[in-house]
Design an enzyme around this catalytic site. Structure first.
Site, PDB file in Angstrom:
ATOM      1  N   PHE A 111       4.164  58.278 -56.644  1.00  0.00           N
ATOM      2  CA  PHE A 111       4.495  59.056 -57.848  1.00  0.00           C
ATOM      3  C   PHE A 111       3.625  58.694 -59.047  1.00  0.00           C
ATOM      4  O   PHE A 111       3.568  59.445 -60.013  1.00  0.00           O
ATOM      5  CB  PHE A 111       5.983  58.892 -58.198  1.00  0.00           C
ATOM      6  CG  PHE A 111       6.285  57.781 -59.158  1.00  0.00           C
ATOM      7  CD1 PHE A 111       6.412  56.479 -58.709  1.00  0.00           C
ATOM      8  CD2 PHE A 111       6.417  58.032 -60.516  1.00  0.00           C
ATOM      9  CE1 PHE A 111       6.677  55.447 -59.599  1.00  0.00           C
ATOM     10  CE2 PHE A 111       6.685  57.002 -61.413  1.00  0.00           C
ATOM     11  CZ  PHE A 111       6.817  55.707 -60.949  1.00  0.00           C
ATOM     12  N   LYS A 112       2.936  57.562 -58.989  1.00  0.00           N
ATOM     13  CA  LYS A 112       2.074  57.162 -60.102  1.00  0.00           C
ATOM     14  C   LYS A 112       1.026  58.238 -60.405  1.00  0.00           C
ATOM     15  O   LYS A 112       0.551  58.341 -61.526  1.00  0.00           O
ATOM     16  CB  LYS A 112       1.372  55.844 -59.801  1.00  0.00           C
ATOM     17  CG  LYS A 112       2.264  54.659 -59.417  1.00  0.00           C
ATOM     18  CD  LYS A 112       2.962  54.047 -60.599  1.00  0.00           C
ATOM     19  CE  LYS A 112       3.547  52.666 -60.336  1.00  0.00           C
ATOM     20  NZ  LYS A 112       4.643  52.610 -59.374  1.00  0.00           N
TER      21      LYS A 112
END
Ligand SMILES: *Cc1c(COP(=O)(O)O)cnc(C)c1O
Length: 496
Positions: A111-112
């Protein structure tokens, strides 16, 4: 909109300055002076927008010194089909009540990417807005996901160089190869003989050394940071919670105005703070479930109002949540009790590793947050159960959250949105073993292929493509600051 420090509200900056600088001058974190409100009629408009349009709209509410046309361009570039596929943050219903928000469709399968694909463009523009003549040198200490996502986001961005340090024995084989094979002309990667804390400590010392700042300045460089203490990382994360809500409305799972619960697997408290900010903006959210692994310092904090990092540190199969100091919690403290008390808490944390909230603030925390943690066995069981029950494959971080969402589930029908933060293939070996299979001998691609064979779930293209990517970075250094700095100097001199 002005930004202030969580420790001093008189220290005012613009959003471009904040993104460039990262940490406030007094060591606090930057916060918008006022959290903007989103009305139901605005939400209704957002329902019919695409993800990039939704992102541009929300970003423009916070980054008021950026041109709206520019933000629109940046969002479309970042959340493009090439980078994220058809939908950057799709929701999947497990059943009527449990919804998974998939945040790992970006280039590095974690998700970064949601923040780190857009933040470089925002930093680049911040250099223009603030008439900065120097080049930004970004240094990152990573426990795995941030490093790769930052390298991929900042590669070949003009006037920005990036160097990443990762612990030799602290990241998964896939994560290691992801970083060591990184392409781009402005990137550097080095592993260190130590753990994540060693890497982090050495990098922090470089950041706070005035002699180093002077030396860099003389060569036209300044240091900047890419981790989640930077507001530029948090604001793109607010978008997907609002987007998930709008998708639920669009799919007629809920009506506009219905409340939802949000459950987030938490490490540095960044992702869940973004959800909290969405709630503060007016998104109808009832509970925020803060999911932790065996490093359950936040579960205790929510239940007792006492933050105490003086405890054993555990290495788990959800390594991106192996954290005992959740930096972004400082932002929540600021919102709940103001700068003065926050400063005292942070001083106490630095001195004694501990602080305690006043009774009414404890109550305020518990009103919004539910804390829950999963043991290693809970995590593995959840991966297996969810796959057997729904034929849906989750990674260990997501499993921690799914466990917490189920464990704290209330009997009503309120929809629970659980953030899924990594592709299960990023942690193939642990997922395989949770499902009850042996991990194949040899290189890590064996586990990747075997997991695919067993589950039939597609391998994300960028992970599959790693098989043919040659290793490009071989440097290993000692863990002291001098050794890291030597590598940085070499990197700066050799390549530019
Ligand atoms: C970084 C990370 C987390 C933790 O997010 P925070 O913002 O630090 O709370 C959870 N899961 C994965 C896969 C991550 O990479």
């Amino acid at each position: 909109m002005n930004y202030i420090s969580t420790r001093d509200p008189s220290l005012k900056k613009t959003s471009a300055q904040v993104i460039k600088q990262g940490l406030a001058d007094d060591g606090g974190l930057f916060m918008p002076e006022i959290i903007p409100h989103i009305t139901f009629s605005e939400l209704k408009t957002i329902v019919s927008l695409s993800y990039p349009e939704r992102a541009a709209k929300i970003l423009s509410m916070f980054l008021t010194d950026y041109d709206t046309e520019f933000l629109n361009y940046a969002a479309h570039r970042a959340y493009s089909y090439e980078r994220f596929g058809a939908n950057a943050a799709p929701i999947k219903m497990l059943d009527e009540k449990n919804c998974i928000l998939e945040l790992w469709h970006g280039p590095t399968s974690a998700f970064k990417d949601m923040a780190l694909q857009i933040m470089p463009v925002l930093l680049s523009e911040a250099l223009n807005i603030t008439s900065e003549k120097r080049t930004a040198l970004i240094l990152v200490a990573t426990s795995g996901d941030t490093g790769k996502a930052a390298l991929e986001g900042y590669r070949d961005v003009d006037r920005i160089k990036i160097m990443v340090f990762y612990p030799e024995d602290g990241v998964s084989d896939i994560q290691k190869h992801q970083m060591a094979s990184q392409e781009g002309r402005n990137v550097g990667v080095c592993s260190i003989k130590g753990n994540f804390d060693d890497a982090q400590t050495a990098v922090k010392k470089i950041f706070s050394d005035p002699a180093i700042a002077e030396e860099l300045d003389a060569s036209g460089l300044f240091l900047s940071s890419a981790n989640s203490i930077n507001w530029g990382r948090l604001v793109p994360q607010i978008v997907y919670y609002i987007s998930a809500y709008c998708d639920l409305v669009k799919e007629q799972r809920i009506c506009l105005g219905d409340k939802i619960d949000i459950c987030v697997p938490t490490g540095n408290f960044g992702n869940i703070f973004a959800a909290f900010t969405a709630k503060k903006m007016g998104l109808p959210v009832r509970r925020l479930i803060c999911a932790s692994n065996k490093n359950n310092v936040l579960t205790d904090f929510i239940n007792t109002g006492i933050y105490d990092r003086n405890r054993e540190f555990y290495t788990t199969i959800s390594p991106s949540m192996d954290i005992l100091i959740s930096s972004n919690l400082e932002r929540l403290l600021y919102v709940l009790q103001g700068a003065e008390k926050t400063k005292l808490c942070m001083e106490s944390l630095a001195k004694t590793g501990r602080y305690e909230l006043d009774d009414e603030i404890k109550e305020a925390v518990r009103e919004t947050f539910t804390g829950c943690y999963a043991t290693e066995a809970d995590t593995k069981d959840t991966i297996k159960e969810i796959f057997e029950k729904y034929k849906y494959l989750i990674d260990p971080h997501t499993a921690v959250a799914v466990y917490a969402a189920r464990k704290t589930s209330l009997t009503d029908n309120t929809v629970v949105v659980t953030a899924s933060t990594a592709s299960p293939y990023k942690f193939s070996a642990d997922v395989l073993s949770a499902l009850g299979y042996a991990i194949p001998e040899g290189d890590f691609f064996g586990a990747l292929d075997k997991l695919h064979e067993i589950t039939g779930v597609d391998i994300p293209l960028p992970l599959n493509a790693l098989k043919t990517k040659p290793k490009r970075f071989f440097a290993v250094c000692e863990k002291d600051t001098g050794s890291l700095w030597y590598e940085v100097e070499k990197f700066v001199k050799n390549r530019f």
